[in-house]
Write an enzyme that holds these catalytic residues in place. Structure first.
Site, mmCIF file in Angstrom:
data_model
loop_
_atom_site.group_PDB
_atom_site.id
_atom_site.type_symbol
_atom_site.label_atom_id
_atom_site.label_comp_id
_atom_site.label_asym_id
_atom_site.label_seq_id
_atom_site.Cartn_x
_atom_site.Cartn_y
_atom_site.Cartn_z
ATOM 1 C CG ASP A 1 -1.955 0.991 1.283
ATOM 2 O OD1 ASP A 1 -2.916 0.843 0.508
ATOM 3 O OD2 ASP A 1 -1.832 1.958 2.071
ATOM 4 C CD GLU B 1 -2.444 1.642 -3.542
ATOM 5 O OE1 GLU B 1 -3.496 2.237 -3.750
ATOM 6 O OE2 GLU B 1 -1.670 1.942 -2.613
#
Lengths: 673, 673
Positions: free
Chosen positions: A391, A420
Site C-alpha cells: 500500500d 500500489e
C-alpha cells in the site's frame, strides 16, 4: 545490515595498454547497471553490446553470466550483427539473482584467416602459413586432448611449407579452423567493467490474474461479519472466474481510536467496523489477525485450499498504524511527536487523517524500524504467503524498499511484490527499479484510443519494460472511474477486456466489478458509495446481469493463449473509427496470435475497417485466414489486411480473435484439425 | 604513467537509511560519466537531474562544480521544471578539466512553509508555529551574523504564540523565509555518486576555419621545392581568404626506401619527392623537419608570422614510419617481425603498403612506445604548435589516445586535436569521447537534401553533440568527391557554402579547392590526378575563375555573425523543391539569425517557396522583415513564413541571409541604423 546500494564496478579491467578492444552500450542495462533487469525462469536473456577495436583486426565476443551465489562465469558466443553490434544470449534457468556482462578480445587467429582468404601472392601465402602456424601452436598450448593434437599437427603441416595454393587451402580448412576457434588467445581480453544485475522471477511475476475481495464481506448471512471460512466457501467461485491470485485488503485488528464510520464518516457508531487500513488495536498489529475473521489456523486453511484451486493468496502490506496500534506505545521512537506531545497523524493540509499514524523514517531508530517492518513480510512468508500488494510504497523511503526487497528476495526469490503507487511517473519507475515485481499503472484513466495506444506502447516497447511490469486494474476499492460510473455494462465489458488482453497481469476488485457497482459517494469523485472500505457489504453473486460468465471466458482465453501471457509483443493496428481499438499479441514463434478489437464507446454500436499488418503476424497476404472469436465461439474468414468489424454494445463490445492461418488447402486449415 | 581510466564512483553517498532523496538521470553525461562533456570557455553549462523523494516533502537541489585541480565545490541552486526535473547551471570560466554533480535533500523548512500556507485550523496553525520555530532555530545555528540573529528572533516570535492569523502571516514572511532558505539542513543530503567530467576548451575548439596546403608546393618558381619562407609569403593570401587555421601535411624527412612516385607509382624516379606521410629517413623522423622545407628557425618564423595574421599553424601527426625511419633500427621492438625476419609493412590483403611500417601497439615495450609517441606532440608543442590534425587515429589503440590526450591537455589545455577518422560511426564517436577536440565527418558524402538534413540534425541535436564537434571538409588531398568531379564551379560553391554555414568548423584543401581542381586519377575513384601527395604542384592563385573572393566573403560572414560560430541552434525549414535546402542558425538571444539557402543542383537554376518557422526565429508574423544577403549585399523584404527564392547557378547558387527584424516603424528597422 547489508547495504544493497553496492557500487557497480566501473573500472575497465587491467591497465595493460595492449588491451585494444572496446565494449560499449551493453543492453539490457537499467541505469547503466545500477538496478536489475527482470526476467522470469526460462526466459532467454538476449544481451547486446558494441564491441570493436582499432584498425582492421577481427574481434570476438562472448556473453558471461552467473548466478549471484556462484563464482564461476558461464559463457556463450556473441554473433556479429553489423555496425559493431554483437548479440548473445543465455537462458535464465532458475529463480534468483544473476549477473551478466560481456567479454571481447582482438582475435589474431580470425584476422589471419580473414587475410589468408584474400591473399594471392604465393610468397605472401608462404609467409602467412608460418605466421598462422605460430598462432595455431598457441591455440594448441591452450587446448588439451584431441584438440591439442589436431592443432599441433595443423601447425606442423603449415610450417612444412610447399605449394602456395595447397598451403592456402590447408590454412582455410574449416574443420580445423573450428577447433582453433575453441581455444582463442584471451590474454588481452577486456571484460566490461559493470556486472549487470538480473532478477529472475517465477512465471506468475509476468502473467497473473488478480481478484481482490474483502474477506469480511463474504458471509452469506445478511449483516454478518465474514470469516476465513466464508472465504474458503468463495474459492470455487473465484476459480470458476479464472483468477489465480486472491488478494485481501489488510486482515489485521482494526483500530478503535478515531475509527471512521460508513462512507468515511467522522461520526461512527459503535456498530461500525472501521477501515482495514487503520491497522492495529489492543488485539494486535501487523502480525495479528482480525479476531472476527478467524484464527491463524483458519488463515492457513484458506491459503492451502486456495492453492488446491491453483489460486495464491496475496496480502496487503500497509505500513501505517491506528492510534491504538501496539507499536505506538511500545516504540514511540518510531513516530514523530508534535510540540504538544501528541503523535503526529497523517495530514496533507488542510486535510487530516487522525486515524492514521505514519512511521517516522527519519527516526534515530530507523535501523530497528526497518528490521521490524521487514519482519512483517517474514511473518506472513512463514505462513505461506508469497505475493504481497504494498500500500502506498511511494510514501516510504526508496532506500528502505531497496534494502527490504533485496533481503526478502534473496531468502525467498519466489516472492512477488506489487507496488500500489498511483503517483508521478519517475517515482513509479524508481519503485519498480529498486525491486518491485509488478506495478499498478495509469490504466484506469486511459480511456480513448490514443491514450491507450500511447500508454501501452510505452509499457510494452519503452526502455522501462526491462524492469516495470504493469498490472492493470479497471477498478479498485479506491477507484471507480467516471467511465464506469456512466458507461454501464458495455463500459465494464470494454474495460475488463482491455485489461485482460492489453496486459499479461490484471486484476479486478470484486464482486463490485462483476456486479457492475457504479454509484459514487460524491459526484465527480472516484470513491464508491457505501464502500466496503468502511462497512460490510452483501453481494448477490448469482444476479442475472453479473459479468461472471464473461470474465470466466476472457480468463480462459488468457490461459489457453500464451500470446496473452506476456507484454512485449503488443502491436496496435489502424481502424478507421476512433471508437474502435485493435491490437494483437503473439508468441515469439507466432504460433499463437491473438487479435483484440474493443468498442470504446459504451453507448453506441461502432463499426469500421481494421487494417492488420499481416507480415508482422506471419500471415500470407494471398491466403484467407480464420478469425476465431474466443468469447462467442464465432468464426470469420478474413482476407488480406483490411477487414470489416462491427461491435454491437448489446452483444459483443469486445472481441478476442485467435488468428488461425491457412496452411495449404481448405483441409489444412489448422482449425480443421 | 597515470591511468586515465579511473573508476567513476558509483556508490551512493552514505548508508544512512534516512537519506530519502533520489537523484537520477543527470545530464549532460557521456556514457554515464565515463567520458567528459565538452564546452568552451564562457559557456553556461546547464545541468539537469531528476530529484525527488517519497511522500509529499519538499526537495531542494543544487548543482556542484569545481575545477579538477581545486578541491572545493562551488554551488548554484537548481530550479524545479516539473515532472521531478530540476535545472541549474554554471559558467565554465577557464580552460581545463572540471567536474560537476548534483546534490539534493528533503527540505523540512520548505515543506513546513508549503503546509503552513494551506493550514486553516487555528489550533493547527499554533502547533505549526512551534514546529516552524524548531526548524528555524536549526537554521539559525547553521547561520552566522545578521542571518543568525534574524532567524533566532523569528523563531522566538513564532514560539511566543498569539493570534493564529498573525502567526500564519509571521510564518509566511517572505524576507525571513529567504534568510532561512540560505541555511538549509543538509545533514541528510544526497550527492549524486558520479562526479561528471567536463573539458573546457578555448573558443577555437568550437569555431575554426581551416586551410590545408602542402608547403612544398608554395614556391612561386616553377618546379622548385617550396619552403617555409614561401609559406610565409602565402600568409597574406590565406588571411585574405579568412582562414584562422593553416594546416600542413607532415613536414618531416620523407623515406627513400620503397618511395612512391607520381600518382602513387611503384616505379619512382630519383626526382620523385615521395609522400609526406612516409615519414622518416636518415635525416630524421617525427621530430625533424624535411631539410628542403627549411630549418626549425624557419618553422618558428612561419608559426609566429601566421599568428600575426590571426592564423594558427596546425601540424599533422601520423604515427607510421618509412622503412628508413630511425625508429626502425633504434627500436625494432616497436615493430612486428615477419617470420622471414623482415619488418611487417602495412597491408590489407591483397593490398600492400611496403613504404609504410605501422607501430606494433601489442609490443611488450608498449609503455616506452606510448611515451615516445606522446613526446612527439610535446616536441611540437614546445615549438609553439597547439593544433594537431591526427592521421588515421582509428588505426591506433583507443587506450593510447585516451592516455595521451589526457596527459597533453592537462599540461596544455589550449591544445586542439582533430581526429582524421573516416570510419564506422561508433569508432568515430569513441575517438571523440576519449578526448579528440574535433572530428572529421561524413559531410563529403552527404549531398542530397535528405542526407544533409538527417546528418546535420544528428550532429546538432543528437546526444553525441556533448562530445563530438564536427569539422567538415568539402575536399581533402584524399577526397575529391564525385559531386565536385562532375558539378563544376556551382558544385564547389554549393559545397563550401554548405560547409561554412552548416558547421562552425570547416576546412578546405587548397589551392586545389578554390582553383576548382576536379580531375580524378582513376575513373570512379576519389584520388586527385597528379596529387600533391606524390609530387610538387604549381598553382596560379590569380586565375580569374578562382573562388578566393567568394570564400573570403563567406568567411567574413562567419566572422561577423556569431550565429554561424556554433552548431547547436541549427534548424532546417521546408522548401517545395528537393534541389533547394534551407536552414537557419541563431544565437541564444536570437539577436543574430542567419538563414542559408543552397541550390544542390549544380546544373540548373532552381526556385521554390521556403517556409520559415518565424516563431523559432523570433520574428513577428505580422511584420515584414529584411533578408540581407551577405555574399552579394542584396536586400529583400520578406513577409510571413512563405517566401519565394530563385538560385541561379551562374550567379548565386548559395545565399546567406542575415535576418533583420522590423522593430516599430520603417525608421526603426534595425538595418536603418
Amino acid at each position: 545490515m547489508a547495504d544493497p546500494r553496492k557500487p557497480v564496478r566501473r573500472q575497465e579491467s587491467g591497465v595493460d595498454g595492449r588491451v585494444r578492444v572496446v565494449i560499449e552500450s551493453v543492453s539490457p542495462a537499467v541505469d547503466d547497471g545500477r538496478f536489475a533487469t527482470k526476467r522470469v525462469v526460462g526466459d532467454r536473456v538476449v544481451v547486446e553490446a558494441d564491441c570493436f577495436t582499432d584498425g582492421h583486426d577481427a574481434v570476438a565476443a562472448r556473453v558471461l553470466w552467473r548466478r549471484d551465489d556462484e563464482s564461476v562465469w558461464r559463457e556463450a558466443p556473441m554473433a556479429f550483427l553489423g555496425n559493431d553490434r554483437w548479440r548473445g544470449s543465455f537462458v535464465a534457468e532458475s529463480l534468483g539473482r544473476y549477473r551478466y556482462t560481456v567479454t571481447a578480445w582482438v582475435d589474431h587467429f580470425l584476422s589471419w584467416l580473414h587475410d589468408l582468404e584474400r591473399r594471392v601472392d604465393p610468397e605472401d601465402i608462404k609467409i602467412a602459413a608460418l605466421v598462422g602456424a605460430e598462432l595455431i601452436d598457441g591455440a594448441a598450448k591452450r587446448a588439451a586432448g584431441a584438440d591439442r593434437k589436431a592443432l599441433a599437427d595443423w601447425a606442423a603441416r603449415l610450417r612444412a611449407g610447399g605449394n602456395a595454393e595447397a598451403l592456402k587451402a590447408l590454412g582455410l580448412d574449416e574443420a580445423l579452423g573450428e577447433v582453433a576457434k575453441r581455444h582463442p588467445d584471451r590474454s588481452l581480453a577486456l571484460t566490461y567493467p559493470a556486472e549487470l544485475p538480473l532478477v529472475v522471477d517465477r512465471d506468475r511475476a509476468r502473467y497473473s490474474t488478480w481478484y481482490e475481495l474483502f474477506p469480511r464481506s463474504t458471509s452469506t448471512v445478511a449483516g454478518q461479519h465474514g470469516t476465513f471460512r466464508d472465504v474458503e466457501a468463495r474459492l470455487p467461485y473465484v476459480a470458476e472466474l479464472g483468477f489465480d491470485v486472491l488478494y485481501f485488503p489488510p486482515i489485521h485488528p482494526i483500530g478503535r481510536e478515531k475509527r471512521k464510520g460508513k462512507n468515511n464518516s467522522l461520526a461512527p457508531t459503535s456498530e461500525d467496523v472501521g477501515s482495514p487500513w487503520a491497522i492495529g488495536s489492543a488485539e494486535g498489529g501487523h502480525k495479528s489477525l482480525h479476531p472476527q475473521l478467524g484464527t491463524l489456523e483458519d488463515f492457513r486453511r484458506v491459503v492451502a485450499r486456495a492453492r488446491d484451486f491453483g489460486i495464491e493468496v496475496a496480502l496487503d502490506i500497509a505500513y501505517q498504524c491506528a492510534p491504538d496500534h501496539p507499536y505506538v506505545t511500545e516504540h514511540p521512537e518510531w513516530f514523530r511527536k508534535r510540540p504538544d506531545g501528541t503523535v503526529q497523524y497523517a495530514e496533507n493540509p488542510p486535510k487530516k487523517y487522525q486515524d492514521i499514524y505514519p512511521f517516522n523514517f527519519e527516526s534515530e531508530a530507523w535501523q530497528a524500524l526497518w528490521e521490524e517492518l521487514a519482519s512483517i513480510f517474514e511473518f506472513w512468508i512463514a505462513e505461506g504467503v508469497r505475493i504481497f500488494r504494498v500500500d502506498n510504497p511511494h510514501t516510504k523511503p526508496f532506500p528502505f524498499w531497496e534494502w527490504a526487497i533485496d533481503r526478502l528476495k534473496r531468502a525467498y526469490p519466489e516472492t512477488i511484490f506489487l507496488a500500489e503507487a498511483f503517483t508521478r511517473p519517475k517515482v513509479m519507475h524508481r519503485l519498480a527499479k529498486l525491486g518491485y515485481t509488478q506495478s499498478y499503472t495509469y490504466f484506469a484513466w486511459r480511456n480513448t484510443k490514443s491514450e491507450l495506444t500511447e500508454y501501452f506502447t510505452e509499457l510494452a516497447k519503452g526502455p522501462g519494460r526491462e524492469y516495470f511490469r504493469p498490472n492493470v486494474w479497471p477498478n479498485t476499492p479506491d477507484i471507480l472511474t467516471e467511465y464506469l460510473q456512466f458507461g454501464g455494462r458495455p463500459a465494464f465489458i470494454a474495460r475488463v477486456a482491455l485489461a485482460a488482453t492489453l496486459a499479461a497481469s490484471y486484476g479486478i476488485y470484486g464482486p463490485a466489478f462483476e456486479l457492475l457497482e457504479a454509484a459514487p459517494r460524491d459526484p465527480g469523485g472516484e470513491e464508491y458509495l457505501d464502500s466496503e472500505k468502511y462497512q460490510l457489504r452483501e453481494w448477490d453473486l448469482d444476479r442475472a446481469d453479473s459479468l461472471r460468465g464473461f470474465i470466466a471466458r476472457i480468463n480462459k482465453a488468457r490461459r489457453e493463449n500464451p500470446a496473452l501471457q506476456s507484454d512485449w509483443s503488443l502491436r496496435f493496428f489502424p481502424v478507421d473509427n476512433e471508437h474502435l481499438i485493435c491490437y494483437a499479441k503473439a508468441t515469439e514463434d507466432r504460433e499463437n496470435v491473438v487479435v483484440s478489437v474493443v468498442n470504446l464507446d459504451p453507448y453506441h454500436t461502432q463499426s469500421g475497417w481494421v487494417e492488420l499488418d499481416l507480415a508482422a503476424l506471419g500471415v500470407d497476404p494471398a491466403s484467407p485466414y480464420q478469425m476465431h472469436e474466443l468469447l462467442t465461439g464465432a468464426r470469420y474468414l478474413w482476407h488480406g489486411p483490411r477487414n470489416f468489424v462491427s461491435l454491437d454494445i448489446t452483444r459483443a463490445p469486445a472481441q478476442i480473435f485467435r488468428l488461425r492461418r491457412k496452411v495449404r488447402t481448405e483441409r489444412d486449415f489448422d482449425y480443421f484439425l
